[in-house]
Design a protein around this motif. Structure first.
Motif, PDB file in Angstrom:
ATOM      1  N   LYS A 288      41.775  44.442  53.092  1.00 34.13           N
ATOM      2  CA  LYS A 288      43.001  44.278  52.319  1.00 34.13           C
ATOM      3  C   LYS A 288      42.751  44.819  50.911  1.00 34.13           C
ATOM      4  N   PRO A 289      43.712  45.568  50.332  1.00 38.42           N
ATOM      5  CA  PRO A 289      43.523  46.045  48.956  1.00 38.42           C
ATOM      6  C   PRO A 289      43.482  44.880  47.976  1.00 38.42           C
ATOM      7  N   LEU A 290      42.760  45.044  46.883  1.00 42.82           N
ATOM      8  CA  LEU A 290      42.746  44.036  45.830  1.00 42.82           C
ATOM      9  C   LEU A 290      44.068  44.085  45.078  1.00 42.82           C
ATOM     10  N   GLY A 291      44.556  42.927  44.679  1.00 39.71           N
ATOM     11  CA  GLY A 291      45.824  42.859  43.953  1.00 39.71           C
ATOM     12  C   GLY A 291      45.717  41.981  42.726  1.00 39.71           C
ATOM     13  N   ASN A 292      46.858  41.674  42.123  1.00 41.92           N
ATOM     14  CA  ASN A 292      46.890  40.866  40.906  1.00 41.92           C
ATOM     15  C   ASN A 292      46.207  39.515  41.085  1.00 41.92           C
ATOM     16  N   GLU A 293      46.295  38.949  42.290  1.00 43.20           N
ATOM     17  CA  GLU A 293      45.684  37.642  42.543  1.00 43.20           C
ATOM     18  C   GLU A 293      44.159  37.703  42.519  1.00 43.20           C
ATOM     19  N   ASP A 294      43.596  38.897  42.560  1.00 42.23           N
ATOM     20  CA  ASP A 294      42.146  39.073  42.543  1.00 42.23           C
ATOM     21  C   ASP A 294      41.581  39.339  41.150  1.00 42.23           C
ATOM     22  N   LEU A 295      42.429  39.339  40.131  1.00 41.28           N
ATOM     23  CA  LEU A 295      41.965  39.620  38.776  1.00 41.28           C
ATOM     24  C   LEU A 295      41.054  38.518  38.269  1.00 41.28           C
ATOM     25  N   SER A 296      40.091  38.883  37.463  1.00 41.06           N
ATOM     26  CA  SER A 296      39.136  37.939  36.899  1.00 41.06           C
ATOM     27  C   SER A 296      39.765  37.165  35.743  1.00 41.06           C
ATOM     28  N   GLU A 297      39.324  35.945  35.575  1.00 43.88           N
ATOM     29  CA  GLU A 297      39.747  35.120  34.437  1.00 43.88           C
ATOM     30  C   GLU A 297      38.844  35.344  33.231  1.00 43.88           C
TER      31      GLU A 297
ATOM     32  N   GLU B 272      31.728  46.923  44.556  1.00 43.88           N
ATOM     33  CA  GLU B 272      32.106  46.556  45.921  1.00 43.88           C
ATOM     34  C   GLU B 272      33.612  46.643  46.181  1.00 43.88           C
ATOM     35  N   LEU B 273      34.271  47.597  45.567  1.00 42.72           N
ATOM     36  CA  LEU B 273      35.713  47.755  45.791  1.00 42.72           C
ATOM     37  C   LEU B 273      35.978  48.065  47.258  1.00 42.72           C
ATOM     38  N   PRO B 274      37.046  47.505  47.810  1.00 41.14           N
ATOM     39  CA  PRO B 274      37.361  47.791  49.216  1.00 41.14           C
ATOM     40  C   PRO B 274      37.836  49.228  49.402  1.00 41.14           C
ATOM     41  N   GLY B 275      37.588  49.772  50.560  1.00 40.78           N
ATOM     42  CA  GLY B 275      38.023  51.128  50.863  1.00 40.78           C
ATOM     43  C   GLY B 275      39.530  51.297  50.806  1.00 40.78           C
ATOM     44  N   SER B 276      40.266  50.196  50.938  1.00 36.83           N
ATOM     45  CA  SER B 276      41.731  50.268  50.917  1.00 36.83           C
ATOM     46  C   SER B 276      42.302  50.320  49.507  1.00 36.83           C
ATOM     47  N   GLY B 277      41.452  50.164  48.484  1.00 35.68           N
ATOM     48  CA  GLY B 277      41.896  50.371  47.106  1.00 35.68           C
ATOM     49  C   GLY B 277      42.392  49.128  46.401  1.00 35.68           C
ATOM     50  N   ILE B 278      43.215  49.362  45.373  1.00 35.50           N
ATOM     51  CA  ILE B 278      43.736  48.315  44.511  1.00 35.50           C
ATOM     52  C   ILE B 278      45.252  48.476  44.420  1.00 35.50           C
TER      53      ILE B 278
END
Length: 83
Positions: A3-12, A23-29
């Motif tokens: 699954k692509p990374l989204g806003n919910e995956d942002l660091s605090e 380690e970014l996913p192949g499906s992107g952001i």
């Protein structure tokens, strides 16, 4: 497929960016933003835009029916490219 990374995956953590992680996913952001724009009724070419707690106004020059009180949409676009 991941699954692509989204806003919910942002660091605090201030300054930490998700794109710096190896380690970014192949499906992107993905990036989602809810932005609202509207014409201000009775105000010539005046437009209002809002996103989250922020509000901006845009106008046009007098030669095309505005009052030139705020930057034009093209001025905002040029500023965005600079950022």
């Amino acid at each position: 497929m991941d699954k692509p990374l989204g806003n919910e995956d942002l660091s605090e953590i201030p300054g930490e960016r998700v794109i710096d992680k190896p380690e970014l996913p192949g499906s992107g952001i993905t990036n989602g933003n809810d932005v609202y724009t509207e014409f201000v009724v009775g105000e010539m070419q005046l437009k209002r835009g809002s996103v989250e707690k922020f509000e901006v106004f845009s106008d046009e020059g007098e030669r095309i029916g505005g009052t030139n009180r705020y930057p034009s949409p093209m001025n905002y676009l040029a500023m965005a490219i600079g950022f």
